[in-house]
Design a protein around this motif. Structure first.
Motif, short mmCIF file in Angstrom:
data_model
loop_
_atom_site.label_atom_id
_atom_site.label_comp_id
_atom_site.label_asym_id
_atom_site.label_seq_id
_atom_site.Cartn_x
_atom_site.Cartn_y
_atom_site.Cartn_z
N TYR A 51 0.82 -1.22 0.00
CA TYR A 51 0.00 0.00 0.00
C TYR A 51 0.85 1.26 0.00
CZ TYR A 51 0.65 -1.22 4.96
OH TYR A 51 1.18 -1.63 6.16
N HIS A 53 1.14 4.67 1.36
CA HIS A 53 0.59 5.33 2.55
C HIS A 53 0.94 6.81 2.61
CE1 HIS A 53 4.55 3.79 3.45
NE2 HIS A 53 4.64 4.59 4.48
N ASN A 56 -0.84 9.09 -3.07
CA ASN A 56 -1.70 7.99 -3.55
C ASN A 56 -1.47 7.64 -5.00
OD1 ASN A 56 -3.54 8.03 -1.11
ND2 ASN A 56 -3.57 10.16 -1.79
N THR A 198 -1.67 9.20 8.58
CA THR A 198 -2.32 8.18 7.77
C THR A 198 -2.60 6.96 8.64
OG1 THR A 198 -1.13 8.87 5.78
CG2 THR A 198 -2.05 6.66 5.76
N VAL A 200 -3.98 3.03 8.36
CA VAL A 200 -4.22 1.95 7.41
C VAL A 200 -5.12 0.93 8.11
CG1 VAL A 200 -3.08 0.13 6.06
CG2 VAL A 200 -1.94 2.34 6.40
N GLU A 229 -7.35 0.71 -1.34
CA GLU A 229 -6.09 0.31 -1.98
C GLU A 229 -6.30 -0.88 -2.92
OE1 GLU A 229 -3.82 2.49 -1.46
OE2 GLU A 229 -2.04 1.54 -2.28
N ILE A 244 -7.07 3.37 3.23
CA ILE A 244 -6.08 4.38 3.62
C ILE A 244 -6.88 5.60 4.07
CG2 ILE A 244 -4.27 5.94 2.76
CD1 ILE A 244 -3.23 3.14 2.64
#
Ligand SMILES: Cc1cc2nc3c(=O)[nH]c(=O)nc-3n(C[C@H](O)[C@H](O)[C@H](O)COP(=O)(O)OP(=O)(O)OC[C@H]3O[C@@H](n4cnc5c(N)ncnc54)[C@H](O)[C@@H]3O)c2cc1C
Length: 345
Positions: A51, A53, A56, A198, A200, A229, A244
């Motif tokens: 991902y 993070h 984007n 951020t 997750v 994601e 995210i």
């Protein structure tokens, strides 16, 4: 004679400098405190997921050169996110309408591929996990010292690309008896940055939504950005979801030092509420990243930023452009690299 250029920071701007100096009689050395390169355009791997993070995606908008550049860097693994970006407001009302026709580029292997590919074609050497903490200038050039006491240089040219507040710290730790240093320091120090934390959130089930992401244009909701994601090929195994959540600057500052589990639990509640899905209050695993200097809110004074260039001291980065975008930081690095090339020996 081969010129030597030291670049502090191997994010988009740093590799942009190296890219512009390709094919010139210049040896570029990048230094980055991170274990990898790419800075805030960051990718992590955990529990079979991959991902992004930080940034984007790379969105060219009207900058058509970006598509050409990504082509040149190799389309293997390059992925355009197909689903749209929608919006949510302060009350949590979700609406269509933010998306435009532009591509939203990332890579199957993660967005770090961009900087990695640029660095590779520029053939610049990198010292990773090397945090520069002191700089000195004498008649030989610029010498850098890292936190382990190791010195590098002297270099003919030095380019500083960390976010403005970190560049200001480096300038404060620079030995150069010249008025231009304080002028540059003052200008860099005044660039404001937003903080983003951020979170997750991973779930062992699929989430069926028509959008890739929600953005909060009125900036009144504690969730500033929420993306799926799994819309990026190769990032999340089938049957799973990975959200995210980039929290608003106010929320992020307030919760910056909260333990991950605590901050994630609070973010998951806000996300469940926003998406009206109670299952989302209980992610099966979570992760977190604080970006103290996430996005610049303004640009540096353009004249002051260039006041050290005659002495071989340059700055580059999103804060020089005044907008937090990967491709704009890269373009700024390239512009600075071209000026270095034109400057000659
Ligand atoms: C949460 C978030 C979401 C974003 N979303 C997007 C998006 O979707 N699309 C988009 O285009 N942009 C996005 N951005 C903005 C984008 O990531 C940045 O504008 C861009 O990556 C900046 O590149 P840079 O090279 O200027 O700086 P950075 O990427 O910050 O690179 C600077 C480098 O300097 C290094 N460094 C700092 N201090 C030192 C030191 N003392 N010694 C050695 N190395 C040092 C750092 O480790 C870092 O690698 C986002 C940013 C964040 C934080």
């Amino acid at each position: 004679m081969t010129r030597t250029v030291a670049v502090v920071g191997a994010g988009a701007a740093g590799v942009g400098v190296a890219d512009a100096l390709r094919g010139t009689d210049t040896e570029v050395t990048l230094f980055d405190k991170g274990r990898g390169i790419s800075g805030r355009a960051a990718t992590r791997r955990k529990h079979g997921c991959r991902y992004d993070h930080g940034a984007n995606y790379i969105k060219p908008g009207e900058d058509a050169w970006v598509d050409d550049l990504l082509d040149e860097l190799g389309t293997d693994g390059l992925a355009d996110i197909e689903q749209p970006v929608w919006t949510h407001d302060a009350e949590g009302t979700i609406a269509e309408g933010r998306d435009d026709e532009s591509h939203k580029w990332t890579y199957v292997q993660g967005i770090t591929q961009f900087a990695k590919r640029v660095r590779e074609r520029a053939a610049a050497s990198v010292h990773k996990a090397t945090r520069i903490e002191h700089i000195a200038r004498d008649e030989e050039g610029w010498t850098l010292t890292d936190t382990e006491g190791e010195s590098y240089g002297p270099f003919d040219v030095l380019v500083l690309t960390p976010p403005a507040p970190q560049t200001a710290d480096l300038l404060a730790a620079t030995d150069w008896a010249d008025d231009r240093l304080s002028r540059l320091h003052e200008a860099v120090e005044s660039v404001p940055y937003r903080t983003i934390r951020t979170l997750v959130l991973h779930y062992p089930f699929e989430l069926d939504r028509p959008w890739y992401a929600l953005v909060n244009p009125d900036r009144e909701h504690p969730v500033g950005w929420l993306s799926r994601e799994e819309c990026k090929p190769g990032h999340v195994p089938a049957g799973e979801s990975l959200l995210i959540a980039q929290m608003s600057p106010e929320w992020s500052v307030e919760h910056y030092d909260d333990p991950t589990e605590e901050a994630a639990a609070e973010a998951a509640d806000l996300v469940a509420d926003l998406l009206e899905d109670d299952r989302l209050t209980e992610p099966d695993w979570v992760d977190s990243q604080g970006w103290r200097y996430a996005l610049p809110d303004a640009g540096v004074d353009a004249t002051a930023a260039r006041c050290g260039e005659d002495a071989g001291l340059f700055v580059a980065g999103d804060w020089v452009v005044g907008e937090g975008r990967v491709h704009l930081a890269f373009e700024n690095g390239r512009t600075v690299g071209s000026r270095i090339a034109e400057r000659g020996g």
